[in-house]
Structures are given as C-alpha cells and as structure tokens.
Design an enzyme around this catalytic site. Structure first.
Site, PDB file in Angstrom:
ATOM      1  N   ASN A  98      13.284  17.011-102.015  1.00  0.00           N
ATOM      2  CA  ASN A  98      11.887  17.465-102.031  1.00  0.00           C
ATOM      3  C   ASN A  98      11.428  17.586-100.577  1.00  0.00           C
ATOM      4  OD1 ASN A  98       9.169  17.863-102.293  1.00  0.00           O
ATOM      5  ND2 ASN A  98       8.710  15.846-103.156  1.00  0.00           N
ATOM      6  N   LYS A 152       8.736  18.863 -99.396  1.00  0.00           N
ATOM      7  CA  LYS A 152       7.283  18.794 -99.170  1.00  0.00           C
ATOM      8  C   LYS A 152       6.826  19.935 -98.246  1.00  0.00           C
ATOM      9  CE  LYS A 152       7.547  13.967-100.179  1.00  0.00           C
ATOM     10  NZ  LYS A 152       6.873  12.699-100.246  1.00  0.00           N
ATOM     11  N   HIS A 206       3.671  15.602-109.270  1.00  0.00           N
ATOM     12  CA  HIS A 206       3.931  14.727-108.116  1.00  0.00           C
ATOM     13  C   HIS A 206       2.650  13.992-107.730  1.00  0.00           C
ATOM     14  CE1 HIS A 206       5.035  13.248-104.191  1.00  0.00           C
ATOM     15  NE2 HIS A 206       6.296  13.472-104.521  1.00  0.00           N
ATOM     16  N   GLU A 259       1.401  13.237-104.997  1.00  0.00           N
ATOM     17  CA  GLU A 259       0.628  13.834-103.899  1.00  0.00           C
ATOM     18  C   GLU A 259      -0.312  14.916-104.440  1.00  0.00           C
ATOM     19  OE1 GLU A 259       3.932  14.662-101.293  1.00  0.00           O
ATOM     20  OE2 GLU A 259       4.089  12.534-100.808  1.00  0.00           O
ATOM     21  N   GLU A 292       8.442   7.762-109.920  1.00  0.00           N
ATOM     22  CA  GLU A 292       8.146   7.563-108.498  1.00  0.00           C
ATOM     23  C   GLU A 292       6.923   6.655-108.361  1.00  0.00           C
ATOM     24  OE1 GLU A 292       9.817  10.929-105.901  1.00  0.00           O
ATOM     25  OE2 GLU A 292       7.854  11.561-106.556  1.00  0.00           O
ATOM     26  N   GLY A 325       7.399   7.293 -99.305  1.00  0.00           N
ATOM     27  CA  GLY A 325       7.201   7.349 -97.859  1.00  0.00           C
ATOM     28  C   GLY A 325       6.892   6.021 -97.198  1.00  0.00           C
ATOM     29  N   SER A 330      11.294   6.590-101.167  1.00  0.00           N
ATOM     30  CA  SER A 330      11.991   5.976-100.030  1.00  0.00           C
ATOM     31  C   SER A 330      13.500   5.801-100.206  1.00  0.00           C
ATOM     32  CB  SER A 330      11.360   4.618 -99.692  1.00  0.00           C
ATOM     33  OG  SER A 330      10.034   4.792 -99.258  1.00  0.00           O
TER      34      SER A 330
HETATM   35  P1  PGA Z   1      10.188   9.865-100.000  1.00  0.00           P
HETATM   36  O1  PGA Z   1       9.476  10.906-101.008  1.00  0.00           O
HETATM   37  O2  PGA Z   1      11.659   9.881-100.331  1.00  0.00           O
HETATM   38  O3  PGA Z   1       9.878  10.397 -98.641  1.00  0.00           O
HETATM   39  O4  PGA Z   1       9.590   8.534-100.271  1.00  0.00           O
HETATM   40  C1  PGA Z   1       9.856  11.028-102.340  1.00  0.00           C
HETATM   41  C2  PGA Z   1       8.968  12.005-103.046  1.00  0.00           C
HETATM   42  O5  PGA Z   1       7.774  12.077-102.713  1.00  0.00           O
HETATM   43  O6  PGA Z   1       9.413  12.736-103.935  1.00  0.00           O
END
Ligand code: PGA
Length: 246
Positions: free
Chosen positions: A11, A13, A99, A101, A168, A174, A207
């Site tokens: 991903n 982003k 997601h 976000e 998640e 993150g 992460s």
């Molecule tokens: P990350 O993000 O691996 O940077 O924690 C995962 C995600 O948001 O899908």
C-alpha cells in the site's frame, strides 16, 4: 516457517511518482524467481500510477490495486473522484476499501458497504480494511467494533469469494507497534468466526517490517500482509516475502 499461499500487498499511500517505476525492476525479477515460493504480490500505488504500473507488470504475475474508489458505479459530477469501473478499465484487479485513513476522514460503514458492492459489480477483488482505534482497544471494544464493521460493511454481500479482509488495528499503522502474537491470533480467529460458511482470507496490516515478520509469520491463521511504509522500499518488501518462507 510457513508453506502457505500468502498475499503481500504493497500500500503505497500518497507516495511515488514516475521515477518510482525504475524501482520495480527488482520486484519483477523477484516475482519470477523461486524464492517467492507461494507468495502473491499485489501493488496498490496512487491512482496516478496505476496505469503505468499495470503496463510495467504486463509480463509477470504481480497484481495491481487501487487504494479507494467512489461509491457510485456510474459516471457523474464528482470532482476528484474515481470509481471502481475506472480502476478496472486502467488495469486494476483489486481495490482497498475502508482503510482507517479514509474512515478518519468520515467514511462510515454504510458508505463502505456501497463501495464494496459496486467494486464487486465492477469485477474488482476487494481488500476490506477493519480495525479498532487505541481508545476502543483500551475500552475492550475491539470485538464489538470489528463485528459491526463486518456486519454493516458486508451487508447483503452474498458472494464473498472476491472479498479479502485486512485487519489493521489503527494504533499499529505507521507506529512501529504490532499486537502481541497471541492477541493477534485470537483476533484473526474471531474475525474468521464471524462467517458461517467459508471465511474470506484475513490479512494483517500495521507496521509490518523485515524485523517483525519473523514473529508474524508464525501466526498460522494469517493469510497475508498489507504493508505500507516498508513496501515503498523494494529491498524491504522483498525481505519480508523471503523471510516469510525461510
Ligand atoms: P504501515 O501501513 O505498514 O506503514 O503501518 C499499513 C497500512 O496502512 O496499510
């Protein structure tokens, strides 16, 4: 060590531009090697790069996905939006929906349900993200939250063969913090238990990196990983796949 068919989803982003295409040569080579074992690689770059990635991956088995889509399957006056049909048209096979976000910006379970249904109509496979926030976890609401996200998000979705679930926890994304293995095993089992017939495959995201993959791969009910930060570095992404199979 696992010998399972596992999914590794990158991903990206809101990162990447045309110069990122050069970094893909390594992953294309890797995707054709024996080292990938039973791994399935999927890249979800920003909308602007889907077409270019899809051309680049023409002769290999790497899948492509979008990171979101509009809830309408028809074209319409929705400035700045892209629907599932448009993603399919430029070469995507998958789309990430729900997601955190995007949930943080106001996407609710009902809207997510509409997006999922229309993405399936457009013949995309859906990576449906669910997860609790830190406050919900502290209040011991994780199972309640996940149940609701699944129930409403998949309301009236009868055929779930093109659905994948990505668990998640919001507090893991993150942050460098991953759930304890035994908690993660329990939560993934809980998610799978919500399905009467066959459960969709369930991935873990938050992460994931080349260090913690050694512990994560031992959790044998996980069917794959959704990887943000570490996937933007091809070496780290390849390392995660390699370590899963060694
Ligand atoms: P990350 O993000 O691996 O940077 O924690 C995962 C995600 O948001 O899908």
């Amino acid at each position: 060590m696992t010998n399972k068919y596992m999914y590794f989803i990158a991903n990206w982003k809101m990162y990447g531009n045309l110069s990122s295409l050069n970094t893909l040569n390594k992953i294309i080579k890797f995707s054709k090697s024996k080292e990938i074992n039973k791994g399935r690689l999927i890249y979800c770059p920003p909308y602007t790069l889907i077409s270019a990635f899809s051309k680049k991956f023409k002769n290999c088995q790497i899948g492509i996905g979008g990171q979101n889509c509009h809830e309408s399957i028809s074209y319409g006056p929705y400035t700045g939006s892209v629907n599932a049909k448009m993603l399919k048209n430029i070469g995507a096979h998958f789309v990430i929906i729900g997601h955190s976000e995007n949930r943080e910006k106001g996407e609710n379970d009902k809207l997510i349900n509409l997006k999922i249904k229309n993405a399936l109509l457009a013949k995309l496979k859906v990576i449906f993200c669910i997860g609790e926030t830190l406050t919900q976890k502290k209040k011991k609401k994780t199972e309640f939250v996940l149940s609701k996200q699944i129930k409403v998000g998949l309301n009236s979705v009868k055929n779930k063969s093109n659905i994948f679930i990505a668990y998640e926890p919001v507090w893991s994304i993150g942050t460098g913090v991953v759930p304890k293995s035994k908690d993660l095993f329990k939560t993934i089992n809980f998610i799978k238990s919500k399905f009467k017939d066959k459960s969709p495959k369930v991935f873990y995201g938050g992460s994931v990196n080349p260090q913690n993959i050694n512990d994560l791969k031992e959790i044998n009910n996980i069917d794959g990983f959704l990887i943000g930060g570490a996937s933007q570095n091809t070496k780290k992404f390849i390392d995660i796949v390699k370590k899963t199979y060694t």
